[in-house]
Write a protein that holds these residues in place. Structure first.
Motif, PDB file in Angstrom:
ATOM      1  N   ILE A  23     -57.827  28.572  -1.837  1.00 17.03           N
ATOM      2  CA  ILE A  23     -56.832  29.570  -1.426  1.00 17.03           C
ATOM      3  C   ILE A  23     -56.096  29.099  -0.173  1.00 17.03           C
ATOM      4  N   LEU A  24     -56.843  28.555   0.791  1.00 21.64           N
ATOM      5  CA  LEU A  24     -56.217  28.041   2.010  1.00 21.64           C
ATOM      6  C   LEU A  24     -55.277  26.885   1.705  1.00 21.64           C
ATOM      7  N   MET A  31     -46.456  27.658   1.986  1.00 22.26           N
ATOM      8  CA  MET A  31     -45.764  27.840   3.251  1.00 22.26           C
ATOM      9  C   MET A  31     -45.016  26.569   3.664  1.00 22.26           C
ATOM     10  N   THR A  32     -45.631  25.416   3.442  1.00 20.21           N
ATOM     11  CA  THR A  32     -44.956  24.152   3.777  1.00 20.21           C
ATOM     12  C   THR A  32     -43.735  23.950   2.905  1.00 20.21           C
ATOM     13  N   LEU A  38     -36.324  26.027   3.689  1.00 20.12           N
ATOM     14  CA  LEU A  38     -35.511  26.575   4.773  1.00 20.12           C
ATOM     15  C   LEU A  38     -34.805  25.459   5.540  1.00 20.12           C
ATOM     16  N   ALA A  39     -35.531  24.366   5.818  1.00 24.71           N
ATOM     17  CA  ALA A  39     -34.941  23.249   6.559  1.00 24.71           C
ATOM     18  C   ALA A  39     -33.804  22.607   5.775  1.00 24.71           C
ATOM     19  N   VAL A  40     -34.010  22.429   4.471  1.00 27.51           N
ATOM     20  CA  VAL A  40     -32.966  21.795   3.642  1.00 27.51           C
ATOM     21  C   VAL A  40     -31.715  22.650   3.612  1.00 27.51           C
ATOM     22  N   PHE A 333     -38.437  29.752  -7.676  1.00 25.38           N
ATOM     23  CA  PHE A 333     -38.958  28.566  -8.349  1.00 25.38           C
ATOM     24  C   PHE A 333     -40.360  28.249  -7.837  1.00 25.38           C
ATOM     25  N   VAL A 334     -40.559  28.308  -6.522  1.00 24.81           N
ATOM     26  CA  VAL A 334     -41.881  28.056  -5.945  1.00 24.81           C
ATOM     27  C   VAL A 334     -42.877  29.115  -6.424  1.00 24.81           C
ATOM     28  N   GLY A 335     -42.450  30.373  -6.456  1.00 27.09           N
ATOM     29  CA  GLY A 335     -43.337  31.437  -6.906  1.00 27.09           C
ATOM     30  C   GLY A 335     -43.759  31.290  -8.358  1.00 27.09           C
TER      31      GLY A 335
END
Length: 353
Positions: A23-24, A31-32, A38-40, A333-335
């Motif tokens: 899970i961690l 998150m990464t 967000l950075a892109v 997409f990530v979800g």
């Protein structure tokens, strides 16, 4: 001396520790990935040679006005500080205001995204319901004329541009035959009588028992959904055939046939059941691709979804809207990738070890 907790308790602790680490690890990866997204989007917005201040106030605005607006938007701060502000606001759902609509970008996305979800969902359902049986049939008839026919049909759907099929479909089924309605989500006659509730027009029409509006919505969505579904079906069909060919060569299939089970039960009850595990990931990824790749289809059919919203924003250099829409699509997409991974672990016990 400390008493031995016993093998059962040790195994349970080990399993809980392993699940906690998984899970961690999954949370860290998500998150990464989201931070990278967000950075892109942030640096794309800064690299593109478009001055949002000039678009907002005009090219001939006084210098004092330009500097004041630049300060209000935070564009006079260092780039690292701008990124921190951008991430903080994005986490709160604040993507700024759209220059095109003057509304908060998040409000525009909430209004447009249900149309894209509705279209992509119907297309994926069609693709799965048609693609899986065709893939199974092609695998069973491997090398025969039926297999070659299905593979050709799937190859055409995967190769022909969707926007070209959309234009051809409008010409034939709307302009010539009149079997379907034209561009848009609903006829203009319902503009003041139909009230959207959830944003999903088919569901809203059923909830209001407005059967005339339901027929209008279905007549508008059927053609773009079938064309997108054809593209999805081609991909699902090819992957189903590949998975089924691998399963039909396994020893448990030979054992099932040796026990005297019917071919129908062997193929659909055993081989397909095992092939459905990786197919879950394929269908989820196909759904994600349709959510982010329906831009051209929405443009051709004037479908007021997120793709058309991003396209119109690009044409007016409305970068807040473009970056906000791109960020939402990336997050979806990530979800969906995370959801497909969880479903894969649920369906296949071997991946839990």
């Amino acid at each position: 001396m400390t008493a031995d907790p016993g093998p059962a308790l040790r195994a349970r602790r080990k399993r809980l520790w392993s699940n906690g680490l998984q899970i961690l690890k999954g949370t860290t990866v998500v998150m990464t990935t989201f931070l990278g997204l967000l950075a892109v989007t942030f640096f794309i917005g800064r690299v593109i040679p478009v001055d949002p201040v000039a678009i907002l106030v005009g090219d001939h605005a006084p210098t004092e006005t330009i500097e004041r607006v630049r300060e209000e938007m935070g564009l006079n701060k260092p780039l690292a500080r701008q990124f921190v502000i951008y991430v903080t606001k994005a986490m709160q759902g604040d993507f700024g205001r759209s220059i095109l609509t003057t509304n908060p970008v998040l409000d525009d996305i909430k209004r447009a995204f249900p149309a894209t979800i509705e279209l992509a969902t119907l297309a994926t359902l069609f693709g799965a319901l048609v693609g899986i049986p065709l893939g199974v049939y092609a695998a069973v008839r491997n090398g025969q004329w039926g297999d070659r026919l299905v593979r050709t049909f799937a190859m055409v759907g995967h190769s022909v541009p969707v926007f070209w099929l959309g234009l051809l479909g409008l010409l034939v089924f709307y302009a010539r035959l009149g079997w379907v309605a034209g561009p848009g989500r609903i006829d203009v006659a319902f503009e003041y009588t139909f009230t959207p509730i959830t944003g999903f027009y088919l569901l809203d029409a059923v909830m209001q028992q407005d059967w005339a509006a339901l027929r209008s919505c279905f007549a508008h969505i059927v053609l773009p959904a079938l064309l997108l579904g054809y593209y999805s079906m081609a991909y699902i069909c090819r992957m189903t055939r590949s998975f089924m060919l691998a399963e039909l060569q396994q020893e448990y299939i030979t054992a099932a046939r040796a026990k005297g089970l019917s071919e129908l039960r062997v193929v659909w009850g055993h081989a397909l059941r095992c092939a459905l595990v990786p197919l879950v990931t394929v269908i989820a990824l196909s759904y994600a691709v349709l959510l982010e790749g329906a831009v051209l289809t929405e443009t051709v059919f004037s479908w007021p979804g997120l793709g058309l919203y991003i396209t119109n924003s690009l044409q007016t250099a409305d970068m807040n809207a473009v970056l906000g829409g791109t960020l939402v699509v990336g997050a979806v997409f990530v979800g969906l990738n995370l959801l497909s991974d969880l479903l894969y672990r649920t369906l296949d016990p071997r991946t839990r070890e």
